[in-house]
Each structure stands twice: as structure tokens, then as C-alpha cells.
Design an enzyme around this catalytic site. Structure first.
Site, PDB file in Angstrom:
ATOM      1  N   GLU A 173     142.855 -16.598 -35.103  1.00  0.00           N
ATOM      2  CA  GLU A 173     141.865 -17.670 -35.149  1.00  0.00           C
ATOM      3  C   GLU A 173     141.850 -18.333 -33.780  1.00  0.00           C
ATOM      4  O   GLU A 173     142.853 -18.908 -33.356  1.00  0.00           O
ATOM      5  CB  GLU A 173     142.200 -18.692 -36.240  1.00  0.00           C
ATOM      6  N   TYR A 225     133.706 -20.947 -32.276  1.00  0.00           N
ATOM      7  CA  TYR A 225     134.769 -20.594 -33.214  1.00  0.00           C
ATOM      8  C   TYR A 225     134.763 -19.082 -33.395  1.00  0.00           C
ATOM      9  O   TYR A 225     133.693 -18.473 -33.552  1.00  0.00           O
ATOM     10  CB  TYR A 225     134.522 -21.257 -34.581  1.00  0.00           C
TER      11      TYR A 225
END
Ligand code: GDP
Ligand code: MN
Length: 414
Positions: free
Chosen positions: A224, A136
Site C-alpha cells: 500500500e 493512492y
């Protein structure tokens, strides 16, 4: 009175204007900054999807593809918007299923979002490969320190909220000093904390440096990338890309403005934006039309004090001419909850008699206004303006003092 209940979401919406991009657009921008991405081609029809799949095979040698619904919301995988295709027939069938579907994900409303396009991407996962891992990574502004930061975790691919909740120690952050920008040692620290070594370590360092260069270069307010994939042959790839641009920086990136997909936005926001009106929809029953954000806030307070609830925030700006006033009325009237409209204009540069004329013209042009309008005009030529309204014979009520206006609102909505 609970001010924060109205003002907190309002301030967020007004101050932080942003523009979301689709995954395929975000990946194109990232690639232009040298970020390595999963390659893909966007398609609007099943035939285009098949052509895209063939082209990708020629360019990358891939024989499998992943089809991904393009909507402005994440969690698409969970909602059935991301599917693996193992043949061109699969590509065609899956594309037919996805394009036009109403996709519901944990991040959409219950009715979901209509899918207009599908991204046909090369399959970059090697099944059963334990060397593959999902990371992530996001880049965002830390509002407490006023610095950008990179947030990252080895626990990518799944719900990062859940990771943050249950295993917060697995989320790392790296803050960037605006004076010197992201430093090489910071990128290496990130690669190290992600447990990488050898080629993957080097690739990750480059990835992070280019990612931050892109974030800074396009005036983004959020990146993101979930997941960033580490393949078994140690490539680092952005498999997903949520890119949000800061509206305030858009004037420097005119070419990105055309990436705006208005189909993804609330139609009323689009309409207000195009008319240059600063508009935020709220839950109450009293529509507001005001010039200036501060006065709009005060007006909302006074409505609350008088026992009403603002239905919106609307700042018509400095030039409250007839055309803008009419547009503003039309936008406010789209909200069925509106039982009365309070117009509160301070005539400093703008003359109140002109605004009054604007209100009267708009009322007549729109024709079917069936809620009372209370107009409070203060400043240059306020007396003339009040007279014009009182003599118009329309269901428009005038007031000079704000309290008087608010009391009238209360009286009229009962
Ligand atoms: P999101 O659900 O909206 O966040 O969409 P993502 O782009 O993150 O995709 C969701 C999931 O699909 C990823 O976490 C991966 O597990 C999977 N996925 C994405 N690309 C590929 C691919 O090329 N091959 C395979 N097998 N799975 C993929
Ligand atoms: Mn994702």
C-alpha cells in the site's frame, strides 16, 4: 451456538500468516526493483538522524527533511509521527521527540506503539505547488477472483477508507491475469485514469510495472503506497510504503526473514512461533492444547457445547514431545483468564504414553500450575496413558472420550 464468532477471525489468523515491514525496509525493497522512492536513511538516535540528514543533503541536495516514526501502523501523520525539519537543529530536536515516543494513531491501540527508529527522508513536496498531487496505490489479492489487482485513486494521502465510503467511483482497480502478468497496456490505462500526461504518464507507467514486479518477486501479500507523489517536475515517487510479506513464501526469501522486527509483534505470538506452535489467542477461559488444526477446531466446539469458552487455539503439531508440551503449557498459562486447560491429543504416530509423560514432566517442571488440567488421550497406548495420569497424584484429570473431557472441564470450572 455462534461458530463464526470464534472461527472467522481464527481462520484469518491461521491461514494468512504474514510479516509486516517498516516503511524504510519496504522502500529499500521497492527501490531494488527499480521503483522510484522518496530517499531516506533510518536512524536510532538523534545524532544518527543528523548524520543521516547531512548525508541525504550531499546525495540529493535537499535542505529540508521529513522525519517519520517507524512503527508497524499507518496514520502516523495524524498521530504526530511525521514532521518536517527545516534545519539540522530541527532534525535533532524532532528526532529526540519522536524516538522513544509512544505513538498513538488511528491504527494503533489506545496505548500506541513505542518508536525505536525514525526515517530521515528528503523533503519531496514543494510548498504551495498546485502541480503536486498525492495518489493512492495498492497491490493485493482479490480473494473473490483469485487474482492480484492494483487498486488506485487520484484521492491519495488521506483516508482511503473515507474515499471508498463517500466517493467509491474515485477508486479504480486493475486485475492481473496470472498467466501473462501485468501488461503494458494496463499500466498505461492506470496512468491515463490518474489523469497524467507527458513525462508523468511515462514515469507512472514505469512505476506501476516495477511495483508489480516487486510485489510478485518478493511474494508480498500487500503493498500500500499512500501517497504516491507526482511532483511538479513530473517525477513519480513512493512517499510511503506499507509492505506485507506472505509467511508461506518466506522460505524463498531467507534474507528478508531478518527484517522481521519482533518488537512490533505480540510477545506471546513471537514465543509460540519460535517454538513452532500454531497459536492464536482468544477471549475465553479454557486453554486448549491439541494436535492437528481440525481436532483443535472440534475441541473448541466441544468446549463451547459444554458451556466453556476457548481461551486459545493451539496446535502443538505432529510431535507432541515433552519439551513442546511444556512450552505449550507455559504459553497458555501466561493468559490470566485461563481457568482450566484441556489437552486433547490423538495418538496416531505419537504414542499417548509419551504424551502423558510429557504432561506429567511439564507439570512438575513448571511447578506453580494452579488450574486443573484435563487430559484426553486417544489412540496408541491410550489406556496406559490414562493410568499414568490417574496415578501421578497431580491435579491432572484423565478422560478417554471427548465428551467426558468436556464435562470434566465444566465441572471443574463450575
Ligand atoms: P502515514 O500517515 O503513516 O500514512 O505516513 P505517510 O508516510 O503517508 O506520511 C503522512 C503525510 O506526511 C503524507 O500524506 C504527506 O502529506 C506528508 N509528507 C510525507 N513526506 C513528506 C515530505 O517529504 N514533505 C512534506 N512536506 N510532507 C510530507
Ligand atoms: Mn501513508
Amino acid at each position: 451456538m455462534n461458530d463464526t464468532a470464534i472461527f472467522a477471525p481464527l481462520l484469518i489468523k491461521i491461514k494468512i500468516r504474514y510479516m509486516n515491514l517498516h516503511e524504510y525496509q519496504g522502500k529499500e525493497i521497492l527501490a531494488s526493483y527499480g521503483v522510484t522512492v522518496q530517499r531516506g536513511i533510518v536512524a536510532s538516535t538523534p545524532d544518527e538522524a543528523v548524520a543521516a540528514a547531512k548525508k541525504l543533503s550531499e546525495e540529493t541536495g535537499t535542505g529540508w527533511w521529513v522525519l517519520k516514526a517507524q512503527i508497524h501502523a499507518g496514520g502516523r501523520g495524524k498521530g504526530g509521527g511525521v514532521k518536517l525539519a527545516k534545519s539540522l537543529d530541527d532534525v535533532k530536536n524532532i528526532a529526540s521527540d519522536i524516538i522513544g515516543m509512544q505513538l498513538v494513531t488511528p491504527q494503533t491501540s489506545a496505548e500506541g506503539k513505542k518508536v525505536h527508529q525514525v526515517l530521515v527522508a528528503e523533503d519531496v513536496y514543494y510548498p504551495g505547488d498546485s502541480e503536486t498531487s498525492e495518489i493512492y496505490m495498492s497491490v493485493l489479492l482479490n480473494r473473490n477472483t483469485g487474482r492480484n489487482m492494483i487498486m488506485y485513486s487520484t484521492e491519495g494521502g488521506m483516508d482511503i477508507e473515507e474515499v471508498a465510503d463517500k466517493t467509491p467511483h474515485l477508486i479504480f482497480t486493475e486485475e492481473i491475469d496470472p498467466k501473462v502478468g501485468l501488461q503494458g497496456f494496463q499500466a498505461r490505462k492506470i496512468a491515463f485514469n490518474l489523469g497524467l500526461s507527458g513525462k508523468a504518464f511515462k514515469e507512472m507507467t514505469k512505476f506501476v510495472m516495477s511495483l508489480y514486479k516487486a510485489y510478485d518477486g518478493i511474494d508480498a501479500s500487500l503493498f500500500e503506497i499512500n501517497p504516491v507523489l507526482k511532483t511538479s517536475d513530473d517525477k513519480i515517487l513512493a512517499v510511503d510504503a506499507k509492505v506485507t510479506l506472505d509467511d508461506n513464501g518466506l522460505f524463498r526469501h531467507k534474507d528478508y526473514a531478518e527484517m522481521r522486527d519482533k518488537r512490533e509483534e505480540d510477545p506471546i505470538d513471537v514465543e509460540a512461533g519460535e517454538a513452532g506452535l500454531n497459536f492464536v489467542n482468544l477471549d475465553g477461559n479454557v486453554g486448549c492444547m491439541v494436535n492437528g488444526a481440525g481436532l483443535a477446531m472440534a475441541t473448541m466446539d466441544i468446549i463451547k457445547m459444554a458451556g466453556g469458552n476457548p481461551a486459545n487455539f493451539l496446535d502443538v503439531g505432529g510431535t507432541a514431545d515433552a519439551a513442546r508440551v511444556e512450552k505449550a503449557f507455559r504459553i497458555i498459562l501466561q493468559d490470566e483468564k485461563v481457568e482450566a486447560i484441556l489437552v486433547n491429543i490423538f495418538g496416531g504416530i505419537v504414542r499417548c504414553d509419551r504424551v502423558a509423560q510429557g504432561v506429567i514432566d511439564a507439570y512438575q517442571n513448571i511447578g506453580d500450575i494452579n488450574v486443573p488440567i484435563i487430559v484426553r488421550l486417544q489412540g496408541t497406548n491410550a489406556e496406559e496413558a490414562k493410568k499414568m495420569i490417574d496415578e501421578s497424584g497431580l491435579e491432572v484429570h484423565s478422560a478417554i472420550v471427548l465428551k467426558e473431557a468436556a464435562d470434566k472441564v465444566k465441572e471443574l470450572i463450575g
